[in-house]
Design an enzyme around this catalytic site. Structure first.
Site, PDB file in Angstrom:
ATOM      1  N   GLY A  30       0.305  -1.143   0.075  1.00 60.85           N
ATOM      2  CA  GLY A  30      -0.155  -0.209   0.414  1.00 60.85           C
ATOM      3  C   GLY A  30       0.733   0.920   0.009  1.00 60.85           C
ATOM      4  N   GLN A  31      -0.101   2.322  -0.273  1.00 57.69           N
ATOM      5  CA  GLN A  31       0.651   3.147  -0.363  1.00 57.69           C
ATOM      6  C   GLN A  31       1.739   3.653   0.826  1.00 57.69           C
ATOM      7  N   ALA A 106      -5.112  -3.364   5.570  1.00 61.20           N
ATOM      8  CA  ALA A 106      -6.433  -3.052   6.179  1.00 61.20           C
ATOM      9  C   ALA A 106      -7.434  -2.723   4.254  1.00 61.20           C
ATOM     10  N   GLN A 107      -9.397  -3.110   4.619  1.00 54.55           N
ATOM     11  CA  GLN A 107      -9.506  -2.621   3.512  1.00 54.55           C
ATOM     12  C   GLN A 107      -9.708  -1.164   3.802  1.00 54.55           C
ATOM     13  N   TYR A 119     -16.895  -7.552   5.788  1.00 51.20           N
ATOM     14  CA  TYR A 119     -15.005  -8.214   5.225  1.00 51.20           C
ATOM     15  C   TYR A 119     -13.765  -7.132   6.039  1.00 51.20           C
ATOM     16  N   THR A 151      -7.071   5.497  13.365  1.00 52.28           N
ATOM     17  CA  THR A 151      -6.828   6.331  12.113  1.00 52.28           C
ATOM     18  C   THR A 151      -8.099   7.700  12.938  1.00 52.28           C
ATOM     19  N   GLU A 153     -10.728   8.309  11.146  1.00 57.94           N
ATOM     20  CA  GLU A 153     -11.990   8.341  11.235  1.00 57.94           C
ATOM     21  C   GLU A 153     -12.842   7.960  12.744  1.00 57.94           C
ATOM     22  N   TYR A 175     -16.420   1.078   9.461  1.00 56.26           N
ATOM     23  CA  TYR A 175     -14.741   0.916   8.040  1.00 56.26           C
ATOM     24  C   TYR A 175     -14.010   1.664  10.196  1.00 56.26           C
ATOM     25  N   LYS A 179     -11.847  -0.902  12.527  1.00 54.38           N
ATOM     26  CA  LYS A 179     -11.157   0.743  13.467  1.00 54.38           C
ATOM     27  C   LYS A 179     -11.155   0.396  14.925  1.00 54.38           C
ATOM     28  N   HIS A 205      -3.713  10.960   5.067  1.00 60.69           N
ATOM     29  CA  HIS A 205      -2.183  11.691   4.132  1.00 60.69           C
ATOM     30  C   HIS A 205      -1.576  11.256   3.044  1.00 60.69           C
ATOM     31  N   ARG A 210      -0.059   7.526  -3.507  1.00 56.94           N
ATOM     32  CA  ARG A 210      -1.934   7.637  -2.938  1.00 56.94           C
ATOM     33  C   ARG A 210      -2.987   6.618  -3.896  1.00 56.94           C
TER      34      ARG A 210
HETATM   35  P1  NAP Z   1      -3.292   0.545   1.126  1.00 53.91           P
HETATM   36  O1  NAP Z   1      -3.303   1.799   0.205  1.00 53.91           O
HETATM   37  O2  NAP Z   1      -5.087   1.215   0.982  1.00 53.91           O
HETATM   38  O3  NAP Z   1      -3.136  -0.183   1.705  1.00 53.91           O
HETATM   39  C1  NAP Z   1      -3.760  -1.287   2.334  1.00 53.91           C
HETATM   40  C2  NAP Z   1      -2.899  -2.668   2.318  1.00 53.91           C
HETATM   41  O4  NAP Z   1      -3.391  -3.200   2.923  1.00 53.91           O
HETATM   42  C3  NAP Z   1      -2.839  -3.262   1.113  1.00 53.91           C
HETATM   43  O5  NAP Z   1      -0.813  -3.529   1.002  1.00 53.91           O
HETATM   44  C4  NAP Z   1      -3.591  -4.236   0.689  1.00 53.91           C
HETATM   45  O6  NAP Z   1      -2.579  -4.712  -0.196  1.00 53.91           O
HETATM   46  C5  NAP Z   1      -3.219  -4.507   2.343  1.00 53.91           C
HETATM   47  N1  NAP Z   1      -4.733  -5.508   2.170  1.00 53.91           N
HETATM   48  C6  NAP Z   1      -5.974  -4.894   2.359  1.00 53.91           C
HETATM   49  N2  NAP Z   1      -7.119  -6.345   3.191  1.00 53.91           N
HETATM   50  C7  NAP Z   1      -5.938  -7.121   3.278  1.00 53.91           C
HETATM   51  C8  NAP Z   1      -5.960  -8.433   3.538  1.00 53.91           C
HETATM   52  N3  NAP Z   1      -7.029  -9.018   3.884  1.00 53.91           N
HETATM   53  N4  NAP Z   1      -4.818  -9.119   4.702  1.00 53.91           N
HETATM   54  C9  NAP Z   1      -3.640  -9.077   4.158  1.00 53.91           C
HETATM   55  N5  NAP Z   1      -3.504  -7.260   3.266  1.00 53.91           N
HETATM   56  C10 NAP Z   1      -4.837  -6.217   3.129  1.00 53.91           C
HETATM   57  O7  NAP Z   1      -3.738   2.268   2.807  1.00 53.91           O
HETATM   58  P2  NAP Z   1      -2.415   2.982   3.395  1.00 53.91           P
HETATM   59  O8  NAP Z   1      -3.334   4.599   2.880  1.00 53.91           O
HETATM   60  O9  NAP Z   1      -1.231   2.895   3.075  1.00 53.91           O
HETATM   61  O10 NAP Z   1      -3.235   2.655   4.681  1.00 53.91           O
HETATM   62  C11 NAP Z   1      -1.971   1.781   5.313  1.00 53.91           C
HETATM   63  C12 NAP Z   1      -3.486   2.012   6.826  1.00 53.91           C
HETATM   64  O11 NAP Z   1      -3.475   2.596   7.106  1.00 53.91           O
HETATM   65  C13 NAP Z   1      -4.592   0.936   6.762  1.00 53.91           C
HETATM   66  O12 NAP Z   1      -5.022   0.851   7.705  1.00 53.91           O
HETATM   67  C14 NAP Z   1      -5.522   2.874   6.263  1.00 53.91           C
HETATM   68  O13 NAP Z   1      -6.521   2.218   7.257  1.00 53.91           O
HETATM   69  C15 NAP Z   1      -4.441   3.358   7.797  1.00 53.91           C
HETATM   70  N6  NAP Z   1      -4.617   4.541   7.542  1.00 53.91           N
HETATM   71  C16 NAP Z   1      -4.413   5.796   6.662  1.00 53.91           C
HETATM   72  C17 NAP Z   1      -4.751   6.605   6.275  1.00 53.91           C
HETATM   73  C18 NAP Z   1      -4.793   7.593   5.076  1.00 53.91           C
HETATM   74  O14 NAP Z   1      -4.853   9.188   5.089  1.00 53.91           O
HETATM   75  N7  NAP Z   1      -3.862   7.520   4.162  1.00 53.91           N
HETATM   76  C19 NAP Z   1      -4.903   7.853   8.024  1.00 53.91           C
HETATM   77  C20 NAP Z   1      -5.127   6.693   8.616  1.00 53.91           C
HETATM   78  C21 NAP Z   1      -5.263   5.599   8.226  1.00 53.91           C
HETATM   79  P3  NAP Z   1      -3.338  -5.239  -1.666  1.00 53.91           P
HETATM   80  O15 NAP Z   1      -2.615  -3.639  -2.108  1.00 53.91           O
HETATM   81  O16 NAP Z   1      -2.839  -6.555  -2.039  1.00 53.91           O
HETATM   82  O17 NAP Z   1      -4.859  -4.815  -1.674  1.00 53.91           O
HETATM   83  N1  GDD Z   2     -12.424   9.011  -2.306  1.00 54.82           N
HETATM   84  C1  GDD Z   2     -13.662   9.852  -3.136  1.00 54.82           C
HETATM   85  N2  GDD Z   2     -13.988   9.999  -4.272  1.00 54.82           N
HETATM   86  N3  GDD Z   2     -13.642  10.496  -1.900  1.00 54.82           N
HETATM   87  C2  GDD Z   2     -14.696  11.453  -1.788  1.00 54.82           C
HETATM   88  C3  GDD Z   2     -15.216  11.899  -3.999  1.00 54.82           C
HETATM   89  C4  GDD Z   2     -14.931  10.895  -4.301  1.00 54.82           C
HETATM   90  O1  GDD Z   2     -15.094  11.660  -5.542  1.00 54.82           O
HETATM   91  N4  GDD Z   2     -15.962  13.247  -3.800  1.00 54.82           N
HETATM   92  C5  GDD Z   2     -16.273  14.204  -2.488  1.00 54.82           C
HETATM   93  N5  GDD Z   2     -15.294  12.743  -1.783  1.00 54.82           N
HETATM   94  C6  GDD Z   2     -15.062  13.126   0.124  1.00 54.82           C
HETATM   95  C7  GDD Z   2     -15.649  11.955   1.484  1.00 54.82           C
HETATM   96  O2  GDD Z   2     -16.730  12.281   0.596  1.00 54.82           O
HETATM   97  C8  GDD Z   2     -14.982  12.415   2.028  1.00 54.82           C
HETATM   98  O3  GDD Z   2     -15.092  13.106   2.977  1.00 54.82           O
HETATM   99  C9  GDD Z   2     -13.331  12.852   1.532  1.00 54.82           C
HETATM  100  O4  GDD Z   2     -14.024  13.576  -0.159  1.00 54.82           O
HETATM  101  C10 GDD Z   2     -12.162  12.047   1.913  1.00 54.82           C
HETATM  102  O5  GDD Z   2     -12.785  11.737   1.217  1.00 54.82           O
HETATM  103  P1  GDD Z   2     -11.132   9.561   0.403  1.00 54.82           P
HETATM  104  O6  GDD Z   2     -10.324  10.224   0.785  1.00 54.82           O
HETATM  105  O7  GDD Z   2     -11.793   8.151   0.751  1.00 54.82           O
HETATM  106  O8  GDD Z   2     -10.470   9.524   2.054  1.00 54.82           O
HETATM  107  P2  GDD Z   2     -11.373   9.497   3.891  1.00 54.82           P
HETATM  108  O9  GDD Z   2     -11.676  10.523   4.427  1.00 54.82           O
HETATM  109  O10 GDD Z   2     -12.546   9.011   3.298  1.00 54.82           O
HETATM  110  O11 GDD Z   2     -10.284   8.187   3.885  1.00 54.82           O
HETATM  111  C11 GDD Z   2      -9.033   8.197   3.978  1.00 54.82           C
HETATM  112  O12 GDD Z   2      -8.830   8.548   5.000  1.00 54.82           O
HETATM  113  C12 GDD Z   2      -8.870   7.845   6.757  1.00 54.82           C
HETATM  114  C13 GDD Z   2      -8.517   9.232   7.745  1.00 54.82           C
HETATM  115  O13 GDD Z   2      -8.986  10.062   8.492  1.00 54.82           O
HETATM  116  C14 GDD Z   2      -8.320   6.298   4.031  1.00 54.82           C
HETATM  117  O14 GDD Z   2      -7.432   6.387   3.721  1.00 54.82           O
HETATM  118  C15 GDD Z   2      -9.168   6.063   5.484  1.00 54.82           C
HETATM  119  O15 GDD Z   2      -8.373   4.790   5.467  1.00 54.82           O
HETATM  120  C16 GDD Z   2      -7.967   6.711   6.884  1.00 54.82           C
HETATM  121  O16 GDD Z   2      -8.346   5.817   7.354  1.00 54.82           O
END
Ligand code: NAP
Ligand code: GDD
Length: 374
Positions: A30-31, A106-107, A119, A151, A153, A175, A179, A205, A210
């Protein structure tokens, strides 16, 4: 590249005389996993990543590590695994004997969690429990340090602005609820069994790595494609949503710092600045020389190019969520004071970094298409 894991999965055996620090990362494809792997390798770690079997390539973010013969099967190992499979987790921990575990798998898509709630709970909630239990089972509980990708969230319908480590939670999606279980099971195993297990409560982030369906990347990809005449319009959901957006590599550095803290404690990582989706759109287009004006409201709101009158952004209700998180903004004071962690990149700079990267990608895509045609 199709990662051939047979060697990585079977040859590697934990040896007690090996003193190099070892990290195991779930979600390494993942990212965050990809940035963290790079940073840990640069810090001299031996890095093990859990990777899912997929019918298509899912390793593009770590191919540069996988294809490096200096690293692969020397300091960088990949293992098939899944957070839904307890026996697999037990086996991996027994074989590797990691010093640090980063549970990033994570999903992770909030909207998708409404479609696959069960799931999402299995992976994001119970998956965390499986990992913790495996630590106990294989006798690593007094040795290993465990990072949980919690998170912002969790705050959902926010009870306080800005949000801190002490703000009560009110998740607004399957989700977020999954979490929340992950968060509390970490606290419980820490208090019950003395495991060094911690929650990083990370606010959004982003980066050029991403996933394409998260809003920032969706915006920067579409803006660059529109600027090159490859797409007509960008369809989005809620433009009023406000997020605290930071730059992903700075947050993965924060994860490492959280685990170096001798006391297992939970930390917020954020920028303390909140911005609307609409403003992220405006800055991204503006960086490409396209000035937008937003007109109308609700589902009829449109983003119009000032110089031509073309409508480049529209609202499509299919991107609305059954329940929305309207506003997130985090207070990272504790991380600054205790870990020396501070965000450096502001959201508008982040948007420009992502636009530039998507432009470069577009250039290479166009070139490779041309090469294929020639
Ligand atoms: P991401 O890009 O969606 O990456 C998710 C990773 O989890 C991928 O490597 C995915 O594998 C793997 N995965 C999904 N289902 C799995 C399973 N059943 N068993 C093992 N691995 C699995 O997410 P990210 O943005 O890097 O975020 C990393 C973590 O931080 C996540 O737990 C997310 O919920 C959390 N988080 C993210 C943010 C954010 O803003 N990015 C903020 C707060 C928390 P595949 O590549 O095979 O799909
Ligand atoms: N994805 C998406 N697509 N979001 C949209 C869109 C669209 O077309 N239009 C508006 N949004 C709004 C969503 O409704 C949400 O309020 C905001 O943009 C951010 O959406 P996402 O980028 O999908 O991120 P997220 O905030 O729901 O979740 C991400 O951040 C969480 C931390 O606060 C994910 O990375 C989560 O895994 C992470 O926990």
């Amino acid at each position: 590249m199709a990662a051939n894991l047979s060697a990585a999965g079977s040859i590697y055996l934990y040896h007690p005389m090996n003193t190099q620090r070892k990290a195991l990362i779930s979600g390494i494809t993942g990212q965050d996993g990809s940035y963290l792997a790079e940073q840990l390798l640069a810090r001299g770690y031996e890095v093990h990543g859990m990777i899912r079997r997929s019918s298509s390539f899912n390793t593009s973010r770590i191919d540069h590590l996988y294809n490096n013969p200096e690293l692969l099967d020397r300091r960088f190992f990949l293992h098939y695994g899944d957070l839904t499979d307890s026996s697999n987790l037990n086996r991996l921990l027994e074989r590797i004997g990691p010093d640090e575990i980063y549970n990033l798998g994570a999903q992770s898509h909030v909207k998708v969690s409404f479609d696959v709630p069960e799931y999402t709970a299995e992976v994001d909630g119970i998956g965390t429990l499986r990992f913790l239990d495996a630590i106990k089972e294989v006798g690593l509980k007094d040795h290993v340090r465990f990072y949980q990708a919690s998170t912002s969230e969790l705050y959902g319908k926010v009870q306080e602005i800005p949000q801190t480590e002490k703000t009560p939670f009110y998740p607004r999606s399957p989700y977020g609820v999954a979490k929340l279980y992950g968060y509390w099971i970490i606290v419980n195993y820490r208090e019950s069994y003395g495991i060094h297990a911690t929650n990083g409560i990370l606010f959004n982030h982003e980066s050029p790595r991403r996933g394409e369906t998260f809003v920032t990347r969706k915006i920067t990809r579409a803006a660059t494609r529109i600027s090159r005449g490859l797409q007509d319009c960008l369809l989005l959901g809620n433009l009023d949503a406000k997020r605290d957006w930071g730059y992903a590599p700075e947050y993965t550095d924060g994860m490492w710092r959280i685990l170096q803290n001798d006391e297992p404690e939970d930390f917020v990582l954020a920028t303390n600045i909140t911005t609307t989706v609409r403003d992220f759109v405006s800055v991204s287009f503006s960086h490409l020389g396209i000035q937008l004006e937003f007109r109308g409201g609700g589902v009829d709101e449109v983003g119009v190019e000032v110089s031509t009158g073309r409508t480049l952004v529209r609202v499509d209700p299919k991107y609305f969520r059954p329940t929305e998180v309207d506003l997130l903004v985090g207070d990272y004071t504790k991380a600054r004071e205790r870990l020396g962690w501070e965000p450096k990149t502001k959201w508008d700079e982040l948007a420009r970094i992502m636009v530039d990267a998507d432009l470069a990608l577009l250039g290479s895509e166009v070139k490779s298409t041309n090469a294929a045609v020639m």
